[in-house]
Write a protein that holds these residues in place. Structure first.
Motif, short mmCIF file in Angstrom:
data_model
loop_
_atom_site.label_atom_id
_atom_site.label_comp_id
_atom_site.label_asym_id
_atom_site.label_seq_id
_atom_site.Cartn_x
_atom_site.Cartn_y
_atom_site.Cartn_z
N LEU A 120 55.89 -77.41 -8.69
CA LEU A 120 56.80 -77.87 -9.72
C LEU A 120 56.62 -79.37 -9.99
O LEU A 120 56.68 -79.82 -11.13
CB LEU A 120 58.25 -77.61 -9.31
CG LEU A 120 58.78 -76.18 -9.44
CD1 LEU A 120 60.18 -76.09 -8.84
CD2 LEU A 120 58.82 -75.75 -10.90
N TRP A 121 56.40 -80.14 -8.93
CA TRP A 121 56.30 -81.59 -9.07
C TRP A 121 54.97 -82.05 -9.66
O TRP A 121 54.93 -82.96 -10.47
CB TRP A 121 56.50 -82.27 -7.72
CG TRP A 121 57.83 -82.01 -7.10
CD1 TRP A 121 59.00 -81.65 -7.74
CD2 TRP A 121 58.15 -82.06 -5.71
NE1 TRP A 121 60.01 -81.48 -6.84
CE2 TRP A 121 59.53 -81.72 -5.59
CE3 TRP A 121 57.43 -82.35 -4.55
CZ2 TRP A 121 60.18 -81.69 -4.35
CZ3 TRP A 121 58.08 -82.32 -3.33
CH2 TRP A 121 59.43 -81.99 -3.23
N THR A 122 53.90 -81.43 -9.22
CA THR A 122 52.58 -81.97 -9.55
C THR A 122 51.69 -81.04 -10.37
O THR A 122 50.71 -81.49 -10.96
CB THR A 122 51.81 -82.33 -8.25
OG1 THR A 122 51.48 -81.11 -7.55
CG2 THR A 122 52.65 -83.22 -7.35
N LEU A 175 60.60 -96.18 -9.32
CA LEU A 175 60.58 -94.90 -10.02
C LEU A 175 59.17 -94.44 -10.37
O LEU A 175 59.01 -93.53 -11.19
CB LEU A 175 61.43 -94.98 -11.30
CG LEU A 175 62.90 -95.39 -11.10
CD1 LEU A 175 63.65 -95.32 -12.41
CD2 LEU A 175 63.57 -94.53 -10.04
N SER A 176 58.18 -95.03 -9.75
CA SER A 176 56.81 -94.54 -9.97
C SER A 176 56.69 -93.13 -9.42
O SER A 176 57.44 -92.73 -8.51
CB SER A 176 55.80 -95.45 -9.28
OG SER A 176 55.95 -95.41 -7.87
N GLU A 177 55.76 -92.36 -9.96
CA GLU A 177 55.63 -90.96 -9.56
C GLU A 177 55.36 -90.83 -8.07
O GLU A 177 55.97 -89.99 -7.39
CB GLU A 177 54.51 -90.30 -10.36
CG GLU A 177 54.35 -88.82 -10.05
CD GLU A 177 53.37 -88.12 -10.97
OE1 GLU A 177 52.81 -87.09 -10.56
OE2 GLU A 177 53.16 -88.60 -12.10
N ALA A 394 63.70 -84.93 -12.95
CA ALA A 394 63.85 -86.38 -12.92
C ALA A 394 62.51 -87.06 -13.17
O ALA A 394 62.41 -88.02 -13.95
CB ALA A 394 64.43 -86.82 -11.58
N LEU A 395 61.47 -86.56 -12.52
CA LEU A 395 60.12 -87.11 -12.74
C LEU A 395 59.73 -87.02 -14.21
O LEU A 395 59.19 -87.97 -14.78
CB LEU A 395 59.11 -86.35 -11.88
CG LEU A 395 58.88 -86.84 -10.46
CD1 LEU A 395 58.07 -85.81 -9.68
CD2 LEU A 395 58.17 -88.19 -10.46
#
Length: 422
Positions: A120-122, A175-177, A394-395
């Motif tokens: 989901l994130w990447t 807040l960088s990935e 959020a990302l």
């Protein structure tokens, strides 16, 4: 005459129609880092000119994205006031749902919760990944949770744990990935490990599902039941723009750090129409098991004018695909049979009045009721699981224009000027 952004100045040593990162950022109204986040999400394309080290961007593509962002901020014509948010995370259509284009039920069947979270994130596979948190962070969160009243709900404990973990992280405003991903990999196990264990002697090690199990019940874990729990976590990781996820995106739009965004989601989750719904279904099943039939229990619900918990879903015309997967797995757990039969009785009895299909809350209730868990266990599972999706959203929102989720109020009160109250 059409409104148009003024074209930025272009140095002579760059091809016409190309913008530098700074120029693209100015046109979009974002930071330069956000421009690269747009590229990583496929919203913009970039290239490096021969002999140059910096990336450039096609001006027309940047201008089109800027116009699209402005339309979203103002509200699309004909949208009927509904908020629409571009996302690459979850698609729900034709009674199925997909994580980044992959069937979510198949993904959950073959991969652990941690692996699904990374997807989901990447959008990249991460076989064998596990989440661990620093001992110092977990200790701080446990002390904060331990100070709460015994009447505190699971979501109360998770919210406090998230706040304590945030206070322990001086770099939380990065807040960088890469930084947000590191936060996510620490926050989720911290939330689990900060919860009080249901039995003494448990060691916090191994997959997240095993560690969460010890917070939900004092019974020993068997592999079939652990598989149900891990699959449930993966299935519940995201579900498009549910109310709690929208709250997370609003917080992220204001550039709240990841811990605060998750805390916003937890606040919304506690409502009875969202994360707490499985607890209502759990109590319903216990009543059916106690009565030996669903008929008087459903009759009482209908007589009181209440919606029967665990049935129906506004996004699915048929059975909730998450429920279907969990019911199939629960059939492999022998001591789940009574609760499974009770759930089927609930569906069949209600169908005499209104044909509704089982949803994931009923499936969670079968799982929690079968393993001696409290009624709040489903809410805990839901909250831990959904944290992965909240981080993904959020990302995604950090890569958008700040404060774009600021709707305009439609004032319907008395027109000014009004006399001052005495």
């Amino acid at each position: 005459m059409r409104d148009q952004e003024p074209a930025p100045h272009r140095p002579a040593d760059r091809p016409a129609g190309r913008l530098t990162t700074r120029e693209a950022a100015e046109l979009l109204g974002v930071k330069p880092e956000t421009v690269y986040a747009y590229v990583s999400r496929g919203l913009l394309s970039s290239r490096r000119e021969p002999g140059g080290r910096a990336s450039t961007f096609e001006s027309k593509e940047v201008e089109a994205l800027a116009r699209r962002n402005r339309r979203e901020a103002a509200g699309s014509p004909g949208a009927g006031g509904d908020l629409s948010v571009r996302t690459r995370i979850t698609l729900i259509e034709r009674d199925r749902y997909y994580f980044r284009g992959v069937d979510a039920t198949e993904l959950a069947a073959r991969h652990s919760y941690e692996e699904v979270a990374e997807w989901l994130w990447t959008g990249r596979p991460a076989p064998g990944t596990t989440f661990t948190a620093p001992t110092a962070t977990v200790d701080v969160a446990r002390r904060a949770v331990g100070a709460l009243s015994e009447h505190a709900s699971p979501v109360d404990r998770l919210r406090v744990a998230a706040i304590a973990a945030a206070a322990e992280d001086p770099l939380r405003f990065d807040l960088s990935e890469a930084s947000v991903l590191n936060t996510a990999r620490v926050l989720i196990p911290t939330l689990v490990d900060a919860l009080p264990p249901a039995r003494h002697g448990h060691r916090d090690e191994g997959p997240l599902a095993r560690r969460l199990w010890a917070r939900l019940t004092g019974r020993p874990a068997d592999e079939a039941s652990l598989r149900v729990l891990d699959t449930a976590l993966a299935l519940l990781a995201d579900h498009d723009l549910a109310a709690s996820t929208l709250a997370v995106r609003v917080a992220a739009s204001a550039r709240a750090h990841a811990y605060a965004a998750v805390s916003a989601g937890l606040g919304v989750l506690e409502g009875p129409l969202h994360g707490a719904a499985s607890g209502l279904a759990h109590r319903l099943l216990l009543d059916v098991l106690d009565q030996g039939t669903a008929v008087p229990v459903i009759a009482d619900e209908l007589r009181a004018g209440r919606r029967v918990p665990g049935l129906g879903h506004r996004l699915y015309t048929g059975e909730d695909p998450r429920a279907r997967v969990l019911f199939d797995l629960l059939e492999q757990v022998p001591h789940a049979e009574p609760a499974l039969l009770a759930a089927r009785d609930v569906v069949a009895t209600t169908a005499r009045h209104t044909p509704l299909h089982a949803n994931v809350d009923l499936a969670l209730a079968v799982f929690t009721a079968s393993h001696g868990m409290p009624a709040t266990a489903g809410e805990t599972i839901f909250a831990v699981a959904r944290t992965a999706g909240w981080i993904a959203h959020a990302l995604e929102e950090y890569g958008e224009r700040p404060l774009r989720m600021r709707p305009s109020g439609h004032y319907v009160g008395p027109r000014p000027p009004q006399p001052l109250p005495e």
